[in-house]
Write a protein that holds these residues in place. Structure first.
Motif, mmCIF file in Angstrom:
data_model
loop_
_atom_site.group_PDB
_atom_site.id
_atom_site.type_symbol
_atom_site.label_atom_id
_atom_site.label_comp_id
_atom_site.label_asym_id
_atom_site.label_seq_id
_atom_site.Cartn_x
_atom_site.Cartn_y
_atom_site.Cartn_z
ATOM 1 N N GLY A 91 0.793 -1.219 0.000
ATOM 2 C CA GLY A 91 0.000 0.000 0.000
ATOM 3 C C GLY A 91 0.824 1.267 0.000
ATOM 4 O O GLY A 91 0.349 2.320 0.423
ATOM 5 N N GLY A 92 2.068 1.166 -0.458
ATOM 6 C CA GLY A 92 2.919 2.348 -0.520
ATOM 7 C C GLY A 92 3.639 2.672 0.772
ATOM 8 O O GLY A 92 4.289 3.714 0.881
ATOM 9 N N VAL A 93 3.549 1.801 1.772
ATOM 10 C CA VAL A 93 4.231 2.023 3.047
ATOM 11 C C VAL A 93 5.742 1.936 2.854
ATOM 12 O O VAL A 93 6.226 1.097 2.099
ATOM 13 N N ASP A 94 6.473 2.816 3.516
ATOM 14 C CA ASP A 94 7.928 2.779 3.459
ATOM 15 C C ASP A 94 8.410 1.527 4.184
ATOM 16 O O ASP A 94 8.278 1.407 5.404
ATOM 17 N N LYS A 95 8.966 0.579 3.438
ATOM 18 C CA LYS A 95 9.374 -0.690 4.042
ATOM 19 C C LYS A 95 10.373 -0.507 5.174
ATOM 20 O O LYS A 95 10.345 -1.244 6.165
ATOM 21 N N ALA A 96 11.266 0.448 5.025
ATOM 22 C CA ALA A 96 12.317 0.618 6.021
ATOM 23 C C ALA A 96 11.765 0.891 7.415
ATOM 24 O O ALA A 96 12.419 0.602 8.421
ATOM 25 N N SER A 97 10.545 1.428 7.499
ATOM 26 C CA SER A 97 9.962 1.803 8.789
ATOM 27 C C SER A 97 9.122 0.690 9.414
ATOM 28 O O SER A 97 8.690 0.805 10.569
ATOM 29 N N GLY B 287 10.055 -5.799 17.069
ATOM 30 C CA GLY B 287 10.235 -4.552 17.794
ATOM 31 C C GLY B 287 11.274 -3.607 17.235
ATOM 32 O O GLY B 287 11.563 -2.571 17.845
ATOM 33 N N ARG B 288 11.826 -3.907 16.059
ATOM 34 C CA ARG B 288 12.824 -3.051 15.437
ATOM 35 C C ARG B 288 12.470 -2.866 13.973
ATOM 36 O O ARG B 288 11.875 -3.739 13.359
ATOM 37 N N THR B 289 12.824 -1.707 13.418
ATOM 38 C CA THR B 289 12.480 -1.443 12.030
ATOM 39 C C THR B 289 13.345 -2.295 11.099
ATOM 40 O O THR B 289 14.434 -2.755 11.469
ATOM 41 N N LEU B 290 12.840 -2.481 9.880
ATOM 42 C CA LEU B 290 13.612 -3.230 8.889
ATOM 43 C C LEU B 290 14.952 -2.551 8.610
ATOM 44 O O LEU B 290 15.958 -3.232 8.372
ATOM 45 N N LEU B 291 14.976 -1.225 8.641
ATOM 46 C CA LEU B 291 16.249 -0.535 8.434
ATOM 47 C C LEU B 291 17.224 -0.857 9.554
ATOM 48 O O LEU B 291 18.415 -1.097 9.302
ATOM 49 N N GLU B 292 16.746 -0.895 10.785
ATOM 50 C CA GLU B 292 17.638 -1.237 11.897
ATOM 51 C C GLU B 292 18.180 -2.651 11.749
ATOM 52 O O GLU B 292 19.362 -2.904 12.019
ATOM 53 N N HIS B 293 17.323 -3.583 11.325
ATOM 54 C CA HIS B 293 17.794 -4.944 11.077
ATOM 55 C C HIS B 293 18.875 -4.958 9.992
ATOM 56 O O HIS B 293 19.895 -5.657 10.116
ATOM 57 N N ALA B 294 18.646 -4.193 8.908
ATOM 58 C CA ALA B 294 19.607 -4.160 7.802
ATOM 59 C C ALA B 294 20.946 -3.582 8.257
ATOM 60 O O ALA B 294 22.014 -4.103 7.903
ATOM 61 N N LEU B 295 20.894 -2.514 9.033
ATOM 62 C CA LEU B 295 22.135 -1.910 9.514
ATOM 63 C C LEU B 295 22.879 -2.841 10.464
ATOM 64 O O LEU B 295 24.111 -2.880 10.469
ATOM 65 N N ASP B 296 22.129 -3.605 11.240
ATOM 66 C CA ASP B 296 22.773 -4.606 12.097
ATOM 67 C C ASP B 296 23.504 -5.654 11.255
ATOM 68 O O ASP B 296 24.583 -6.125 11.618
ATOM 69 N N ALA B 297 22.885 -6.036 10.137
ATOM 70 C CA ALA B 297 23.468 -7.083 9.292
ATOM 71 C C ALA B 297 24.811 -6.663 8.698
ATOM 72 O O ALA B 297 25.646 -7.521 8.402
ATOM 73 N N VAL B 298 25.013 -5.352 8.525
ATOM 74 C CA VAL B 298 26.277 -4.873 7.957
ATOM 75 C C VAL B 298 27.067 -4.074 8.997
ATOM 76 O O VAL B 298 27.770 -3.123 8.665
ATOM 77 N N ALA C 111 29.177 -4.755 0.068
ATOM 78 C CA ALA C 111 28.066 -5.630 0.422
ATOM 79 C C ALA C 111 26.771 -4.930 0.026
ATOM 80 O O ALA C 111 26.617 -3.727 0.249
ATOM 81 N N VAL C 112 25.865 -5.678 -0.557
ATOM 82 C CA VAL C 112 24.591 -5.121 -1.029
ATOM 83 C C VAL C 112 23.466 -5.943 -0.417
ATOM 84 O O VAL C 112 23.518 -7.178 -0.412
ATOM 85 N N LEU C 113 22.437 -5.259 0.099
ATOM 86 C CA LEU C 113 21.305 -5.977 0.663
ATOM 87 C C LEU C 113 20.040 -5.167 0.528
ATOM 88 O O LEU C 113 20.048 -3.937 0.546
ATOM 89 N N ALA C 114 18.917 -5.892 0.354
ATOM 90 C CA ALA C 114 17.600 -5.275 0.354
ATOM 91 C C ALA C 114 17.171 -5.060 1.794
ATOM 92 O O ALA C 114 17.439 -5.880 2.676
ATOM 93 N N VAL C 115 16.470 -3.944 2.050
ATOM 94 C CA VAL C 115 16.082 -3.598 3.415
ATOM 95 C C VAL C 115 15.019 -4.535 3.970
ATOM 96 O O VAL C 115 14.801 -4.576 5.181
ATOM 97 N N ASP C 116 14.364 -5.305 3.098
ATOM 98 C CA ASP C 116 13.221 -6.112 3.560
ATOM 99 C C ASP C 116 13.586 -7.562 3.861
ATOM 100 O O ASP C 116 12.749 -8.446 3.810
ATOM 101 N N MET C 117 14.854 -7.814 4.209
ATOM 102 C CA MET C 117 15.296 -9.161 4.556
ATOM 103 C C MET C 117 15.835 -9.154 5.989
ATOM 104 O O MET C 117 17.056 -9.148 6.218
ATOM 105 N N PRO C 118 14.935 -9.160 6.985
ATOM 106 C CA PRO C 118 15.352 -8.938 8.378
ATOM 107 C C PRO C 118 16.124 -10.071 9.019
ATOM 108 O O PRO C 118 16.653 -9.901 10.124
ATOM 109 N N ARG C 119 16.214 -11.239 8.376
ATOM 110 C CA ARG C 119 16.951 -12.343 8.977
ATOM 111 C C ARG C 119 18.407 -12.417 8.498
ATOM 112 O O ARG C 119 19.144 -13.305 8.895
ATOM 113 N N LEU C 120 18.808 -11.457 7.662
ATOM 114 C CA LEU C 120 20.225 -11.356 7.338
ATOM 115 C C LEU C 120 20.980 -10.943 8.596
ATOM 116 O O LEU C 120 20.438 -10.254 9.458
#
Length: 203
Positions: A24-30, A35-46, A96-105
Motif C-alpha cells: 500500500g505504498g508504506v515505506d518498508k524501512a519503517s 520490535g525493530r524497524t527493517l532498516l535497523e535490522h539491515a544496519l545490524d546485518a552490515v 556488500a549489497v542488501l535489500a532492506v526487507d530481509m530482516p533475517r540477514l
C-alpha cells in the motif's frame, strides 16, 4: 582481479528505495519486525562495514550512515546500487549489497559471503530453489567495469548488471533468504510459519 583471502574492510549499500506497492505504498524501512524497524535490522546485518550508504528516505538513526535517493528516481535496484556506490566517501575492495526487507540477514551472512567469494569476483545468497537474492558482496573494481551509462541503468535488474561477473552462490542459513513483500509475509515471518525461502531476487 579477484577477492583475496584476509579482506577486512568493506562498504555496504542498503537498498531501501522501493515503492512498497504491495504494502500500500508504506515505506518498508519503517516496518517493525521483532520490535525493530527493517532498516535497523539491515544496519545490524552490515555492522562490520566501514561505511554504509542507505538508498531511500532519510530517517533518524544512531548509526553513521549516508542517505541518498536513487537516480533516476524509482529507477530500480541496479540504479539504486550504483547510486549508493557513487555516494561512498572512500573506496573499498568490496561492497556488500542488501535489500532492506530481509530482516533475517546477519553479520555472519556477509562474513560467509566474503569467505565464499575468495578467488571470485563476488558471492551472492541463493535460496534452495537456486534463485539469487539481493544479498551479496561484489568486487568494487569489477562492478565499476560493468556498469552501464546513466540512461542504461534505468529499470535494469541487478541480475543483468552483474551477469558478466564471476559470482559464486552461497546457501542461506535458517530464514536468511526470507523477505517481506506483503502484509502476509510479515505475519508469516512473525509467526515463524513454514520456511519460505524466496527472498528478494536479483530480477
Amino acid at each position: 582481479m579477484v577477492i583475496e583471502l584476509g579482506l577486512s574492510a568493506f562498504a555496504a549499500v542498503v537498498l531501501a528505495g522501493g515503492q512498497g506497492s504491495r504494502l500500500g505504498g508504506v515505506d518498508k524501512a519503517s516496518i517493525e519486525v521483532d520490535g525493530r524497524t527493517l532498516l535497523e535490522h539491515a544496519l545490524d546485518a552490515v555492522i562490520d562495514a566501514s561505511e554504509v550508504v542507505v538508498v531511500g528516505h532519510q530517517v533518524p538513526t544512531d548509526r553513521p550512515v549516508t542517505f541518498v535517493r536513487e537516480e533516476p528516481r524509482f529507477g530500480g535496484p541496479a540504479a539504486g546500487l550504483l547510486t549508493g556506490r557513487d555516494m561512498l566517501l572512500r573506496r573499498f575492495p568490496t561492497i556488500a549489497v542488501l535489500a532492506v526487507d530481509m530482516p533475517r540477514l546477519a553479520p555472519g551472512t556477509f562474513r560467509r559471503l566474503h569467505e565464499a567469494a575468495v578467488g571470485h569476483e563476488g558471492a551472492v545468497l541463493a535460496d534452495t530453489a537456486g534463485r539469487r537474492q539481493l544479498a551479496l558482496v561484489v568486487e568494487t573494481a569489477r562492478l565499476d567495469a560493468v556498469r552501464p551509462d546513466h540512461e542504461g541503468q534505468h529499470g535494469m535488474s541487478v541480475r543483468a548488471l552483474l551477469e558478466p561477473l564471476d559470482l559464486v552462490e552461497g546457501a542461506p542459513l535458517g530464514d536468511e533468504a526470507r523477505d517481506i513483500d506483503t502484509w502476509s509475509d510479515l505475519r508469516d515471518l512473525a509467526g515463524q510459519d513454514e520456511p519460505r525461502p524466496e527472498g528478494r531476487s536479483l530480477d
